[in-house]
Scaffold this motif. Structure first.
Motif, short mmCIF file in Angstrom:
data_model
loop_
_atom_site.label_atom_id
_atom_site.label_comp_id
_atom_site.label_asym_id
_atom_site.label_seq_id
_atom_site.Cartn_x
_atom_site.Cartn_y
_atom_site.Cartn_z
N GLY A 156 0.81 -1.21 0.00
CA GLY A 156 0.00 0.00 0.00
C GLY A 156 0.84 1.25 0.00
O GLY A 156 0.58 2.20 0.75
N THR A 157 1.86 1.28 -0.88
CA THR A 157 2.79 2.40 -0.91
C THR A 157 2.95 2.93 -2.33
O THR A 157 2.56 2.29 -3.31
CB THR A 157 4.17 1.97 -0.40
OG1 THR A 157 4.67 0.89 -1.23
CG2 THR A 157 4.11 1.51 1.04
N VAL A 158 3.58 4.11 -2.43
CA VAL A 158 4.03 4.64 -3.70
C VAL A 158 5.54 4.86 -3.59
O VAL A 158 6.01 5.57 -2.69
CB VAL A 158 3.29 5.94 -4.09
CG1 VAL A 158 3.37 7.00 -3.01
CG2 VAL A 158 3.82 6.47 -5.42
N SER A 159 6.30 4.20 -4.46
CA SER A 159 7.75 4.36 -4.49
C SER A 159 8.11 5.47 -5.46
O SER A 159 7.42 5.70 -6.45
CB SER A 159 8.43 3.04 -4.91
OG SER A 159 8.20 2.03 -3.96
N GLN A 160 9.22 6.15 -5.18
CA GLN A 160 9.62 7.29 -6.00
C GLN A 160 11.10 7.17 -6.36
O GLN A 160 11.94 6.84 -5.52
CB GLN A 160 9.33 8.60 -5.27
CG GLN A 160 9.82 8.67 -3.84
CD GLN A 160 9.40 9.95 -3.14
OE1 GLN A 160 8.67 10.78 -3.70
NE2 GLN A 160 9.88 10.16 -1.93
N TYR A 161 11.39 7.44 -7.63
CA TYR A 161 12.74 7.26 -8.15
C TYR A 161 13.13 8.48 -8.99
O TYR A 161 12.31 9.02 -9.74
CB TYR A 161 12.83 6.02 -9.03
CG TYR A 161 12.37 4.75 -8.37
CD1 TYR A 161 13.23 4.00 -7.58
CD2 TYR A 161 11.06 4.30 -8.53
CE1 TYR A 161 12.80 2.83 -6.97
CE2 TYR A 161 10.62 3.13 -7.92
CZ TYR A 161 11.50 2.40 -7.14
OH TYR A 161 11.06 1.24 -6.53
N GLY A 162 14.38 8.86 -8.90
CA GLY A 162 14.95 9.80 -9.83
C GLY A 162 15.46 9.06 -11.06
O GLY A 162 15.78 7.86 -10.99
N ALA A 177 9.90 5.29 -0.35
CA ALA A 177 8.47 5.00 -0.53
C ALA A 177 7.67 5.74 0.53
O ALA A 177 8.18 6.00 1.63
CB ALA A 177 8.20 3.51 -0.46
N LEU A 178 6.43 6.08 0.19
CA LEU A 178 5.52 6.74 1.12
C LEU A 178 4.26 5.91 1.27
O LEU A 178 3.87 5.20 0.32
CB LEU A 178 5.14 8.14 0.62
CG LEU A 178 6.16 9.26 0.73
CD1 LEU A 178 7.11 9.21 -0.46
CD2 LEU A 178 5.48 10.61 0.79
N PRO A 179 3.58 6.00 2.40
CA PRO A 179 2.30 5.31 2.55
C PRO A 179 1.27 5.87 1.57
O PRO A 179 1.21 7.08 1.33
CB PRO A 179 1.90 5.60 3.99
CG PRO A 179 3.14 6.04 4.67
CD PRO A 179 3.98 6.70 3.63
N ALA A 180 0.49 4.98 0.99
CA ALA A 180 -0.68 5.37 0.19
C ALA A 180 -1.89 4.79 0.89
O ALA A 180 -2.28 5.27 1.95
CB ALA A 180 -0.53 4.88 -1.25
N GLY A 181 -2.49 3.73 0.35
CA GLY A 181 -3.61 3.07 0.99
C GLY A 181 -3.63 1.62 0.59
O GLY A 181 -2.90 1.19 -0.32
N ALA A 182 -4.45 0.82 1.24
CA ALA A 182 -4.52 -0.61 0.94
C ALA A 182 -4.87 -0.82 -0.53
O ALA A 182 -5.81 -0.22 -1.06
CB ALA A 182 -5.57 -1.27 1.83
N GLY A 183 -4.07 -1.66 -1.20
CA GLY A 183 -4.31 -1.93 -2.61
C GLY A 183 -3.92 -0.81 -3.54
O GLY A 183 -4.53 -0.65 -4.61
N ALA A 184 -2.88 -0.03 -3.18
CA ALA A 184 -2.43 1.07 -4.05
C ALA A 184 -2.25 0.56 -5.47
O ALA A 184 -1.56 -0.44 -5.70
CB ALA A 184 -1.15 1.68 -3.52
N SER A 185 -2.86 1.24 -6.44
CA SER A 185 -2.98 0.64 -7.77
C SER A 185 -2.54 1.58 -8.89
O SER A 185 -1.51 1.38 -9.51
CB SER A 185 -4.42 0.18 -7.99
OG SER A 185 -4.57 -0.46 -9.22
N GLY A 186 -3.35 2.60 -9.18
CA GLY A 186 -3.04 3.50 -10.29
C GLY A 186 -2.29 4.73 -9.83
O GLY A 186 -2.41 5.17 -8.68
#
Length: 490
Positions: A156-162, A177-186
């Motif tokens: 349930g996260t969003v990863s970020q890359y340069g 990575a930062l928290p998003a929500g359960a089942g982070a998808s689009g």
């Protein structure tokens, strides 16, 4: 033998089996497509490429590669597939079309590729792919191409890359990575690069983030989430950056206004419109006039008109059209004339033409086979034209009433041709032409700035066009050329 080498052998076997299906007689539709491919001339220059992510858990995934012939016909490349992550999902490209990134849903890895010039074959970059978490799903490249964001369902996260601008290699931003929500998808990024949005399938929400203009790092907005019931997945943003749309598996399409200063999401009225069960991907035409949603539960695609002022959606007539079994991902061509819809159960991708006046879809060729479980799809961005302007006399000095020759023959389009020239003469008059040579007479003495803006044959010009994940037009100021003119008395 290495894991990647083993994967390649398995993939080669899968490709051979697919080839056997094509030759074996039952796939008459595929044979028709091949015949059409032979008959169709290649595009004028730098034909587009279509990529389709495909794979199931427990086996190596693939990215299927197609060249788009004149008119938009997808034709498999001589080497039709390249190894991707286990249970490959979505793909996104940098605006300059040099690098591509794909998610592996089962292994959670983010695979990076270099795009070869010409037909657009993908070559995996060296080095170990970064791990975004099991269920890595949606991926978006920032409009400027310097950051990549990946949503992963299980953590349930969003990863970020340069992004290394020279090699395309990814490096984690801080935090990784930062928290998003359960089942982070689009994932979708605003066209101005200032905000990011992540749909949370199981949490029934969409997370919203600010993007640091210097580092590309995310930070939660306030509020951090907005309620979107019904298992939200697919997400897209209008090219003007004023509206965001979210498709839910329950069969609703939510519509939001993006606040101009803050980027926060504000529900439109109505807050949602009906689609059909299994609504997933979202595709928007580059001119922002039409929107399409595949519905996996009903084997249809919903089609809408977008109000130019409010961004609100109105169903076209008919509201849906039938497609191949279990459609999911959809990719829009940069010229807005073709839509490609993958069908997961059928193992195909289907090409539709878009009526430029009504927005209605029309199937123009039989579906083309991919692998057993296609999911996401993307088309390479159109690279914008470059304007050049010369004057005759070269000094730009002319007497009032005498003709001045404006010469834009040096203008070039790297992957097509120049289709239109918009001239502003600086004296309050303007002109649109399809030819690069023009005479103009100034009536009064003075100093003027003459400007020409060029547009290519796919509609790309001085503005980058972006709808959330990959640019469709990598336009910019290079499409405009300016010269000074001095007009003397008669």
């Amino acid at each position: 033998m290495s894991r990647r080498a083993t994967n390649r052998l398995v993939l080669v076997g899968a490709i051979r089996r697919a080839a056997g299906r094509l030759i074996g007689g039952p796939a008459l539709a595929a044979l028709v497509v091949l015949i059409m491919a032979i008959a169709a001339p290649p595009a004028a220059a730098g034909p587009r490429a279509l990529y389709v992510g495909d794979g199931v858990a427990g086996s190596p995934g693939a990215l299927w590669q197609f060249s788009l012939r004149a008119g938009g016909l997808p034709v498999p490349l001589p080497s039709p597939a390249v190894v991707a992550g286990e249970d490959a999902k979505h793909i996104a490209l940098t605006a300059d079309g040099r690098f591509a990134y794909a998610t592996g849903g089962a292994d959670g890895l983010v695979y990076a590729y270099r795009v070869l010039p010409g037909l657009g074959r993908l070559v995996p970059l060296e080095g170990a792919p970064p791990n975004a978490g099991v269920g890595a799903h949606g991926v978006a490249v920032s409009p400027s191409g310097d950051a990549v964001y990946v949503a992963a369902q299980e953590p349930g996260t969003v990863s970020q890359y340069g992004v290394d601008p020279r090699t395309g290699a990814l490096h984690p931003l801080q935090p990784a990575a930062l928290p998003a929500g359960a089942g982070a998808s689009g994932v979708a990024i605003a066209p101005d690069g200032g905000s990011a949005y992540v749909t949370n399938l199981e949490a029934g929400s969409i997370s919203q983030y600010d993007i640091d203009p210097g580092t590309g790092a995310l930070s939660p907005k306030s509020p951090a989430t907005v309620r979107v019931p019904g298992r939200p997945g697919g997400v897209g943003i209008s090219p003007d950056g004023r509206s965001l749309y979210v498709a839910t598996l329950a069969g609703r399409l939510f519509q939001f206004t993006i606040a101009p200063r803050t980027g926060r999401l504000l529900p439109k009225r109505p807050v949602s419109v009906p689609v059909e069960l299994g609504a997933a991907g979202i595709a928007i035409t580059p001119d922002g006039r039409f929107l399409y949603v595949p519905n996996a539960g009903k084997d249809t695609v919903s089609q809408f008109a977008i109000d130019p002022l409010s961004g609100a959606l109105t169903p076209l007539s008919p509201a849906t059209i039938a497609v191949d079994s279990k459609p999911g991902g959809a990719a829009m061509a940069p010229d807005g004339r073709s839509l490609y819809v993958e069908a997961e159960a059928a193992g195909t991708v289907q090409w539709f033409r878009i009526d430029p006046r009504t927005g209605r879809l029309r199937a123009v060729a039989p579906p083309v086979e991919t692998g057993p479980s296609p999911h996401g799809a993307v088309v390479t961005p159109d690279q914008g034209p470059r304007a050049a302007l010369r004057l005759s006399p070269r000094s730009g000095v002319v007497s009032a009433g005498r003709p001045l020759l404006l010469d834009a023959r040096g203008s070039r389009d790297p992957d097509g041709r120049i289709a239109r020239y918009l001239w502003h003469f600086g004296d309050g008059t303007s002109h649109i032409s399809t030819r690069p040579l023009l005479h103009h007479r100034y009536r009064h003495p003075g100093h003027y700035m003459v400007r020409v803006k060029v547009t290519d044959d796919e509609g790309c010009s001085a503005r980058r066009i972006y709808t959330g994940q990959t640019a469709s037009c990598n336009g910019g100021r290079r499409a405009i050329a300016v010269r000074g003119v001095t007009v003397l008395p008669r």
